[in-house]
Scaffold this motif. Sequence first.
Motif, short mmCIF file in Angstrom:
data_model
loop_
_atom_site.label_atom_id
_atom_site.label_comp_id
_atom_site.label_asym_id
_atom_site.label_seq_id
_atom_site.Cartn_x
_atom_site.Cartn_y
_atom_site.Cartn_z
N GLY A 34 101.06 -42.37 -103.79
CA GLY A 34 100.90 -43.89 -103.70
C GLY A 34 100.34 -44.71 -104.65
N LYS A 58 99.25 -51.92 -98.53
CA LYS A 58 99.50 -51.37 -97.09
C LYS A 58 100.69 -50.22 -97.52
CE LYS A 58 101.06 -52.97 -92.69
NZ LYS A 58 101.39 -54.13 -91.74
N THR A 59 101.66 -50.45 -98.39
CA THR A 59 102.53 -49.15 -98.51
C THR A 59 101.73 -48.02 -99.32
OG1 THR A 59 104.34 -51.03 -98.98
CG2 THR A 59 104.61 -48.60 -99.84
N ASN A 62 100.68 -45.73 -96.51
CA ASN A 62 101.63 -44.60 -96.10
C ASN A 62 101.75 -43.39 -96.68
OD1 ASN A 62 102.62 -46.64 -94.28
ND2 ASN A 62 104.19 -47.59 -95.76
N TYR A 63 101.22 -43.46 -98.01
CA TYR A 63 101.12 -42.25 -98.85
C TYR A 63 99.95 -41.50 -98.82
CZ TYR A 63 105.62 -43.78 -101.11
OH TYR A 63 106.48 -44.16 -101.36
N SER A 65 96.54 -42.52 -96.10
CA SER A 65 95.96 -43.21 -95.32
C SER A 65 94.26 -43.50 -95.35
CB SER A 65 95.99 -42.95 -93.81
OG SER A 65 95.38 -41.53 -93.51
#
Length: 126
Positions: A34, A58-59, A62-63, A65
Amino acid sequence: TDFNRKPDVWETMGAYEKISIKIDSDGDGIPDVGGDHIVSGNEKMGKKQYNEAYDEYKTALNYNSRSSMAYWGMALALESLHNYEMAIKHLERYILLKGPNAEQATRKINYLKNKLNQDFRSKPVK
């Protein structure tokens, strides 16, 4: 790789896939998938698009944490949006993940706590 050759070579070499920027935000020696979202978030911060920057960081989570860089970016975006309490929480998470600027994060937490106290004192009591 010779990219001046026919496009079928590009296809087999993966030139049509989205290029992902190699960032190792958690220090484990493995680049984050990410990372391109972190770079996009940084660009949006530079343009003062703080909500959009926050969404990019924030995205990135997702990749990965455990991306300390994503938490750092989210904290800066939240600070710019005057959401100091959440910014502090994200900085604390950054420190827990052993982000490379832990001392700076600690100073920023103290600064934001003082800012919260000042804002609290300056608000009129009803």
